[in-house]
Design a protein around this motif. Structure first.
Motif, PDB file in Angstrom:
ATOM      1  N   SER A  21      -0.066  81.885  39.954  1.00 30.86           N
ATOM      2  CA  SER A  21       0.037  80.407  40.434  1.00 30.86           C
ATOM      3  C   SER A  21       0.044  79.590  39.210  1.00 30.86           C
ATOM      4  O   SER A  21      -0.946  79.864  38.016  1.00 30.86           O
ATOM      5  N   CYS A  22       0.718  78.285  39.320  1.00 28.95           N
ATOM      6  CA  CYS A  22       0.825  77.548  38.358  1.00 28.95           C
ATOM      7  C   CYS A  22       0.304  75.965  39.367  1.00 28.95           C
ATOM      8  O   CYS A  22       0.977  75.610  39.888  1.00 28.95           O
ATOM      9  N   ALA A  23      -0.979  75.471  39.125  1.00 29.92           N
ATOM     10  CA  ALA A  23      -1.359  74.404  39.500  1.00 29.92           C
ATOM     11  C   ALA A  23      -1.152  73.163  38.627  1.00 29.92           C
ATOM     12  O   ALA A  23      -1.823  73.201  37.451  1.00 29.92           O
ATOM     13  N   GLY A  24      -0.512  72.305  39.378  1.00 30.03           N
ATOM     14  CA  GLY A  24      -0.417  70.882  38.549  1.00 30.03           C
ATOM     15  C   GLY A  24      -1.243  69.821  39.106  1.00 30.03           C
ATOM     16  O   GLY A  24      -1.651  69.731  40.233  1.00 30.03           O
ATOM     17  N   THR A  28       3.067  62.979  40.460  1.00 30.52           N
ATOM     18  CA  THR A  28       4.532  63.097  40.074  1.00 30.52           C
ATOM     19  C   THR A  28       4.715  64.715  40.003  1.00 30.52           C
ATOM     20  O   THR A  28       5.845  64.935  39.458  1.00 30.52           O
ATOM     21  N   PHE A  29       3.950  65.551  40.230  1.00 32.37           N
ATOM     22  CA  PHE A  29       4.087  67.051  39.888  1.00 32.37           C
ATOM     23  C   PHE A  29       5.320  67.354  40.927  1.00 32.37           C
ATOM     24  O   PHE A  29       6.211  68.007  40.163  1.00 32.37           O
ATOM     25  N   ASN A  77       0.990  71.284  45.061  1.00 30.49           N
ATOM     26  CA  ASN A  77       1.215  70.871  43.813  1.00 30.49           C
ATOM     27  C   ASN A  77       0.983  72.209  42.892  1.00 30.49           C
ATOM     28  O   ASN A  77       0.440  72.540  41.832  1.00 30.49           O
ATOM     29  N   THR A  78       1.640  73.251  43.506  1.00 29.54           N
ATOM     30  CA  THR A  78       1.544  74.585  42.936  1.00 29.54           C
ATOM     31  C   THR A  78       2.907  75.314  43.010  1.00 29.54           C
ATOM     32  O   THR A  78       3.730  75.179  43.946  1.00 29.54           O
TER      33      THR A  78
END
Length: 127
Positions: A21-24, A28-29, A77-78
């Motif tokens: 997982s890449c959480a931002g 504006t993600f 946001n992932t």
């Protein structure tokens, strides 16, 4: 500026699966192209998969086609990287990175340049 945090790495046997997982952060993600990259010891960083803001365009490296799948949930946001049929050669530190924030450019196939790297997550595949 978007900040990214990777998670989900670990140790798995060959043939197994992991989901990264890449959480931002930042409102504006959802407009950014996001990419997954990896770097094994002694090797250069390799682009693994990239996805546009709406998932309309996706790229995979030949080495992972048919085994890995990138997806995103902008409400969370992932961005995810589902990795199946893992091989020892997939062992590396995996990073996510934000690319172009221009949805127009992404719609034309331009996802880079990539920057704003996360800290990375280690994936180790044992034989």
């Amino acid at each position: 500026q978007v900040q990214l945090v990777e998670s989900g790495g670990g140790l798995v046997q060959a043939g197994g699966s992991l989901r990264l997982s890449c959480a931002g952060s930042g409102r504006t993600f959802s407009s950014y192209a996001i990419g997954w990259f990896r770097q094994a010891p002694g090797k250069e960083r390799e682009k693994v998969a990239t996805i546009t803001w709406n998932g309309g365009r996706i790229y995979y490296a030949d080495s992972v086609k048919g085994r890995f799948a990138i997806s995103r949930d902008n409400a969370k946001n992932t961005v995810y990287l589902q990795m199946n049929t893992l091989k020892p050669e997939d062992t590396a530190v995996y990073y996510c990175s934000a690319g172009s924030p221009s949805t127009a450019a992404q719609n034309m196939g331009v996802m880079g340049p990539f920057g704003s790297w996360g800290q990375g997550t280690q994936v180790t595949v044992s034989s």
